[in-house]
Design a protein around this motif. Structure first.
Motif, PDB file in Angstrom:
ATOM      1  N   CYS A  11       0.866  -1.180   0.000  1.00 59.86           N
ATOM      2  CA  CYS A  11       0.000   0.000   0.000  1.00 59.86           C
ATOM      3  C   CYS A  11       0.907   1.236   0.000  1.00 59.86           C
ATOM      4  O   CYS A  11       2.130   1.114  -0.072  1.00 59.86           O
ATOM      5  CB  CYS A  11      -0.928  -0.018   1.221  1.00 59.86           C
ATOM      6  SG  CYS A  11      -0.063   0.125   2.792  1.00 59.86           S
ATOM      7  N   CYS A  13       1.475   3.674   2.416  1.00 62.11           N
ATOM      8  CA  CYS A  13       2.251   3.939   3.642  1.00 62.11           C
ATOM      9  C   CYS A  13       3.212   2.809   3.966  1.00 62.11           C
ATOM     10  O   CYS A  13       4.093   2.975   4.801  1.00 62.11           O
ATOM     11  CB  CYS A  13       1.317   4.221   4.812  1.00 62.11           C
ATOM     12  SG  CYS A  13       0.473   2.762   5.459  1.00 62.11           S
ATOM     13  N   GLY A  14       3.044   1.666   3.307  1.00 62.20           N
ATOM     14  CA  GLY A  14       3.974   0.560   3.496  1.00 62.20           C
ATOM     15  C   GLY A  14       3.607  -0.399   4.616  1.00 62.20           C
ATOM     16  O   GLY A  14       4.329  -1.356   4.871  1.00 62.20           O
ATOM     17  N   ALA A  15       2.484  -0.154   5.279  1.00 66.13           N
ATOM     18  CA  ALA A  15       2.064  -1.063   6.362  1.00 66.13           C
ATOM     19  C   ALA A  15       1.756  -2.448   5.795  1.00 66.13           C
ATOM     20  O   ALA A  15       2.103  -3.469   6.384  1.00 66.13           O
ATOM     21  CB  ALA A  15       0.843  -0.499   7.082  1.00 66.13           C
ATOM     22  N   CYS A  75      -6.023  -0.419   3.057  1.00 62.61           N
ATOM     23  CA  CYS A  75      -5.234  -0.091   4.243  1.00 62.61           C
ATOM     24  C   CYS A  75      -5.980   0.935   5.097  1.00 62.61           C
ATOM     25  O   CYS A  75      -6.454   1.948   4.591  1.00 62.61           O
ATOM     26  CB  CYS A  75      -3.888   0.467   3.808  1.00 62.61           C
ATOM     27  SG  CYS A  75      -2.894   1.077   5.188  1.00 62.61           S
ATOM     28  N   THR A  77      -4.752   2.914   7.182  1.00 63.42           N
ATOM     29  CA  THR A  77      -3.978   4.143   7.348  1.00 63.42           C
ATOM     30  C   THR A  77      -3.992   5.001   6.082  1.00 63.42           C
ATOM     31  O   THR A  77      -4.354   6.167   6.117  1.00 63.42           O
ATOM     32  CB  THR A  77      -2.520   3.814   7.734  1.00 63.42           C
ATOM     33  OG1 THR A  77      -2.543   3.061   8.946  1.00 63.42           O
ATOM     34  CG2 THR A  77      -1.702   5.084   7.930  1.00 63.42           C
ATOM     35  N   CYS A  78      -3.621   4.416   4.946  1.00 60.15           N
ATOM     36  CA  CYS A  78      -3.473   5.231   3.733  1.00 60.15           C
ATOM     37  C   CYS A  78      -4.620   5.045   2.742  1.00 60.15           C
ATOM     38  O   CYS A  78      -4.718   5.793   1.769  1.00 60.15           O
ATOM     39  CB  CYS A  78      -2.128   4.964   3.065  1.00 60.15           C
ATOM     40  SG  CYS A  78      -1.972   3.324   2.342  1.00 60.15           S
TER      41      CYS A  78
HETATM   42 ZN   LIG Z   1      -1.129   1.941   3.956  1.00 60.21          ZN
END
Ligand SMILES: [Zn+2]
Length: 120
Positions: A11, A13-15, A75, A77-78
């Motif tokens: 994704c 943000c990389g999570a 995701c 977050t993002c």
């Molecule tokens: Zn993310």
């Protein structure tokens, strides 16, 4: 049998990060269903056994609509939907990769196949 390649997706943000094995991906599907036309992802399908989520299980949100056969994952977050999950009529579990989220792929070089998801 063509040789399998390893792809890496994430994704924004990389999570959420994953690894996917597939024959070389040269085309992707553009679906016109009510979700995909807004989401804008380009999809390539692989059997779930060739998909490995490396991180982010706890960051994944699941959105379903209509017949609720497909899990549109994104995701928390993002907001980016880097892959989804579904089951074929024969019971095979599939993962839909959003090729826009895969490092090794330049979406502009892919052949795009329209898919009439709107009519399903
Ligand atoms: Zn993310």
């Amino acid at each position: 049998m063509s040789e399998q390649q390893t792809y890496h997706g994430s994704c924004h943000c990389g999570a959420i990060r994953y690894e996917a094995r597939s024959a070389p991906i040269a085309e992707a599907m553009s679906c016109n269903c009510s979700y995909c036309r807004r989401f804008g992802g380009l999809l390539a399908f692989i059997p779930a056994q060739n998909f490995k989520l490396e991180s982010g299980e706890d960051r994944i949100a699941d959105y379903q609509f209509g017949q609720k056969v497909i899990h549109h994952l994104f995701c928390r977050t993002c907001g980016i939907g880097s892959f989804g999950r579904g089951t074929m009529p024969d019971g095979t579990e599939m993962v839909a990769l959003n090729v826009r989220c895969i490092e090794e792929i330049d979406p502009d070089t892919l052949a795009i196949t329209p898919f009439d998801g709107k009519s399903l």
